[in-house]
Scaffold this motif. Structure first.
Motif, mmCIF file in Angstrom:
data_model
loop_
_atom_site.group_PDB
_atom_site.id
_atom_site.type_symbol
_atom_site.label_atom_id
_atom_site.label_comp_id
_atom_site.label_asym_id
_atom_site.label_seq_id
_atom_site.Cartn_x
_atom_site.Cartn_y
_atom_site.Cartn_z
ATOM 1 N N ARG A 42 -30.419 -26.721 27.420
ATOM 2 C CA ARG A 42 -31.747 -27.513 27.420
ATOM 3 C C ARG A 42 -31.607 -28.743 27.621
ATOM 4 O O ARG A 42 -30.594 -29.506 27.343
ATOM 5 C CB ARG A 42 -32.630 -27.417 26.247
ATOM 6 N N ASP A 57 -38.610 -31.857 30.061
ATOM 7 C CA ASP A 57 -37.567 -31.210 29.397
ATOM 8 C C ASP A 57 -37.535 -29.517 29.780
ATOM 9 O O ASP A 57 -38.484 -28.899 30.027
ATOM 10 C CB ASP A 57 -37.672 -31.094 27.809
ATOM 11 N N ILE A 59 -35.897 -25.934 29.349
ATOM 12 C CA ILE A 59 -35.767 -25.184 28.139
ATOM 13 C C ILE A 59 -35.205 -23.778 28.704
ATOM 14 O O ILE A 59 -35.961 -22.901 29.075
ATOM 15 C CB ILE A 59 -36.783 -24.923 27.189
ATOM 16 N N ASP A 70 -38.482 -22.545 30.655
ATOM 17 C CA ASP A 70 -39.775 -23.055 30.246
ATOM 18 C C ASP A 70 -39.746 -24.683 30.380
ATOM 19 O O ASP A 70 -38.467 -25.393 30.488
ATOM 20 C CB ASP A 70 -40.036 -22.864 28.930
ATOM 21 N N VAL A 71 -40.877 -25.399 30.529
ATOM 22 C CA VAL A 71 -40.691 -26.635 30.601
ATOM 23 C C VAL A 71 -41.769 -27.397 29.682
ATOM 24 O O VAL A 71 -42.704 -26.749 29.369
ATOM 25 C CB VAL A 71 -41.296 -27.093 32.243
ATOM 26 N N ILE A 72 -41.306 -28.382 29.113
ATOM 27 C CA ILE A 72 -42.177 -29.187 28.355
ATOM 28 C C ILE A 72 -42.373 -30.686 29.040
ATOM 29 O O ILE A 72 -41.497 -31.405 29.493
ATOM 30 C CB ILE A 72 -41.585 -29.472 26.727
ATOM 31 N N PHE A 73 -43.692 -30.981 29.231
ATOM 32 C CA PHE A 73 -43.935 -32.123 29.932
ATOM 33 C C PHE A 73 -44.029 -33.353 28.881
ATOM 34 O O PHE A 73 -43.963 -33.068 27.842
ATOM 35 C CB PHE A 73 -45.288 -31.989 30.845
ATOM 36 N N GLY A 74 -44.427 -34.606 29.557
ATOM 37 C CA GLY A 74 -44.279 -35.600 28.680
ATOM 38 C C GLY A 74 -45.721 -35.636 27.722
ATOM 39 O O GLY A 74 -46.517 -35.001 28.062
ATOM 40 N N PRO A 75 -45.487 -36.357 26.772
ATOM 41 C CA PRO A 75 -46.426 -36.549 25.868
ATOM 42 C C PRO A 75 -47.983 -36.869 26.344
ATOM 43 O O PRO A 75 -49.054 -36.812 25.780
ATOM 44 C CB PRO A 75 -45.994 -37.462 24.647
ATOM 45 N N HIS A 81 -51.605 -28.580 33.280
ATOM 46 C CA HIS A 81 -51.244 -27.055 33.106
ATOM 47 C C HIS A 81 -51.120 -26.682 34.520
ATOM 48 O O HIS A 81 -52.101 -26.116 35.050
ATOM 49 C CB HIS A 81 -52.355 -26.325 32.479
ATOM 50 N N PHE A 83 -49.879 -24.198 36.223
ATOM 51 C CA PHE A 83 -50.347 -22.911 36.752
ATOM 52 C C PHE A 83 -51.567 -22.448 36.414
ATOM 53 O O PHE A 83 -51.719 -21.160 36.376
ATOM 54 C CB PHE A 83 -48.959 -21.903 36.610
ATOM 55 N N LEU A 115 -43.570 -27.892 40.731
ATOM 56 C CA LEU A 115 -44.080 -28.399 39.420
ATOM 57 C C LEU A 115 -44.762 -29.871 39.954
ATOM 58 O O LEU A 115 -45.717 -30.506 39.462
ATOM 59 C CB LEU A 115 -43.384 -28.656 38.317
#
Lengths: 349, 297
Positions: A42, A57, A59, A70-75, A81, A83, A115
């Motif tokens: 990751r 991020d 993962i 998988d992807v984690i976007f910024g806070p 979203h 998709f 993305l």
């Protein structure tokens, strides 16, 4: 970027992403999600967006190489979203995750590009929804510009603002500079930041600095500057070439912008290096010279150098061959002074 | 349907600890289901003047969970739930939602976690009724476990609970109420519902025994005999009184037989866990082989 410690399928995709992305994507930090093997799987990507960077991020699961990442976007992007949207379920349509193949190294890049494109649309939609008359006006005048990027900053601590990155000049700078070192297409952007002012004041449109009208003038003057800068590279190159018959081939030259050249010369049995620095104002501003001995060293074992020499006969109206000749003449005289300076410095030890 | 907001999500300390344990002992990331029930608690407010003097609160109580042991166990890469893979549930235990545990990552729902939660909440067959209320709710609880990105010496795990708002499709952070035993938590046991119904003891007169009960008694006796190793209940009577000393040997013999049985069971369990462990190791090796070959092709 080092891809060590990643399982090969991740490193192949990551490598492809870093080397083939149209933007300069960087890998900031890497982690491992495995308890036993410690394989890295990751990482945080720094993706340029709107003259700033966004951090995503990615993962993977080293233990499950067939699974898509998988992807984690910024806070700040909780509502992004990619998709899904409220009107229709985009998951029904094909996207870069729908038939994931971990053996294909191009997949990660395709995913990040998709993305990023969706992020651009998402930000554009958010900016379009801001209730601010001035912003709405500017938005409508600039929307048609191709490649425009927008970003709505809604941080809790930071004041609300909207950023625009407007690409200027549709010219291929990479092609204009011979021997260009850039892998990515060089572009000039105008950054505009608007503080969001929801309680709209009753200012008339005339008082506003309308960007839609300002941009063509800005582009015109920019284009002039770019062309001048490109042609001045050529002037500098010709000057350095003119020096070669007199001083010999340069040992080193900055072969892209021609701002620096290094010659090895000898006067009798005294040999030394000549460093020539050319400013962007050349030939209006004469080159700065510095001599460095190859025989004499100071007590710190560093070669003895002359101070920067900028006072010598010069005219910007001379031909480059004449410029070279005058510099050569000056160097012949100066070498004597420098030799004396060196031997004195040497004796002091 | 209006969005029914949960006031809190309650979980017992051992259940939470056991979920964390599953994450920390698994080789990689994990996910799984959360079961429990949602109760509407009506509390009377002090203000009696208004006509509607009751405030109702929804509390989700997590009673059990099921951990899959691997990521992407019941959904695909896009986060679409494969409903046949979702386990069945009973009247007491509804599917409240799911959880995801991933090491060394940010404590924010990811793109796929959003998609899975959204997809799970849309499956009509998973709708369940709220206790003490006529309303129904979809699975909407999501609990995220991660390990911190830095400094894991003191702070080893972190978790966050969310309720998914099905109408505007967003996560709302909820506090996770850890229920422990003690006077401070007495209130939580008001809405206690046992998972297993207690067996009804037949205390009434023997003559009421029906044919069915008789049959049951026979099977019970058979099971008992299996454990008793041929030691009849009548013999126990001899343990009383002066002749007891003669029978200690017989009783010791019974205990020995029982111990031997327990021991052989332990050995069986041990060897089968060793086999499971070996299989898991083998699987892991195969996965690494796949990952290596994938990169080199």
């Amino acid at each position: 970027m080092s891809s060590e410690g990643f399982p090969s399928f991740i490193s192949a995709q990551l490598h492809y992403l870093v080397n083939h992305s149209p933007q300069t994507i960087k890998v900031e930090q890497v982690w491992s999600g495995c308890k036993y093997s410690g394989s890295l799987d990751r990482f945080t990507l720094l993706i340029p967006y709107c003259l700033d960077t966004i951090k995503w991020d990615v993962i993977y699961n080293a233990d499950f190489p067939l699974a898509a990442p998988d992807v984690i976007f910024g806070p700040e992007d909780e509502e992004f979203h990619p998709f899904h949207d409220n009107s229709a379920d985009v998951t029904a349509t094909k996207n870069s995750l729908s038939d994931w193949n971990n053996k294909d190294p191009t997949r990660l890049l395709a995913l990040i590009q998709e993305l990023r494109d969706r992020y651009m649309t998402y930000q554009r939609k958010r900016v379009g929804e801001v209730d601010d008359d001035r912003l709405k006006f500017e938005y409508s005048t600039m929307l048609s510009r191709e490649g425009i990027e927008m970003h709505m900053n809604s941080g809790v601590e930071k004041p609300e603002e909207v950023k625009f990155a407007v690409p200027l000049l549709d010219m291929n700078i990479n092609k204009m500079v011979v021997g260009c070192p850039w892998r990515h297409q060089q572009r000039i952007y105008l950054q505009v930041i608007y503080p969001v002012n929801r309680k709209c004041q009753t200012t008339s449109l005339v008082g506003w600095h309308v960007h839609g009208e300002y941009l063509p003038h800005l582009e015109e003057s920019l284009e002039r500057q770019v062309l001048e800068a490109v042609s001045s590279i050529d002037v500098r190159r010709r000057f350095i070439e003119a020096l070669a018959p007199l001083l010999g081939r340069p040992v080193e030259t900055d072969s892209v912008f021609y701002r620096k050249a290094l010659f090895f010369v000898a006067s009798g049995n005294f040999s030394f290096l000549v460093l020539i620095f050319l400013s962007t104002q050349f030939p209006k501003q004469q080159p700065a010279l510095m001599l460095q001995s190859s025989l004499y060293f100071n007590p710190q074992s560093m070669p003895i150098k002359s101070p920067l020499l900028t006072e010598y006969p010069w005219s910007p109206r001379w031909e480059s061959s004449q410029m070279a000749e005058r510099i050569f003449e000056f160097l012949v005289d100066e070498s004597l002074n420098f030799k004396k300076y060196c031997s004195e410095g040497h004796l002091q030890q | 349907m209006a969005y029914l907001q949960l006031q809190k999500i309650a979980i017992s300390g051992p259940t939470l600890a056991s979920m964390i344990q599953r994450l920390s002992s698994s080789p990689g990331d994990v996910d799984g289901f959360i079961f429990g029930h949602v109760t509407q608690i009506t509390t009377l407010s002090d203000d009696t003047s208004s006509s509607d003097n009751s405030a109702s609160q929804l509390t989700a109580t997590i009673t059990s969970f099921l951990c899959s042991g691997s990521p992407l166990s019941f959904y695909d890469a896009l986060g679409r739930v494969n409903s046949p893979k979702v386990p069945s549930f009973n009247q007491q235990n509804h599917l409240l939602g799911w959880f995801s545990g991933r090491r060394q990552s940010a404590i924010r729902p990811s793109m796929r976690e959003f998609a899975v939660t959204n997809s799970l909440s849309k499956i009509p067959q998973f709708k369940f009724s709220i206790k003490n209320s006529s309303e129904t709710l979809s699975p909407c609880v999501f609990i995220l476990f991660t390990t911190p990105l830095t400094d894991q010496l003191i702070h080893t795990h972190q978790y966050r609970a969310y309720q998914f708002n099905t109408s505007n499709k967003s996560f709302h952070a909820k506090s996770l109420d850890v229920v422990n035993i003690g006077p401070a938590f007495r209130g939580h046991y008001d809405n206690f519902a046992p998972n297993c119904a207690l067996p009804l003891m037949n205390c009434s007169a023997m003559d009421e025994e029906s044919m069915y009960a008789n049959k049951e008694k026979v099977t019970d006796q058979k099971q008992l005999d299996l454990c008793a190793e041929g030691f009849q209940i009548e013999r126990l009577r001899r343990l009383m009184g002066p002749e007891a000393t003669n029978y200690t040997e017989a009783l010791e013999d019974l205990y020995e037989k029982m111990l031997a049985k327990a021991e052989s069971l332990t050995r069986l369990v041990e060897s089968s866990s060793a086999k499971v462990f070996e299989l898991e190791n083998n699987n892991r090796k195969l996965r690494y082989k796949v990952s290596r070959s994938a990169g080199s092709e």
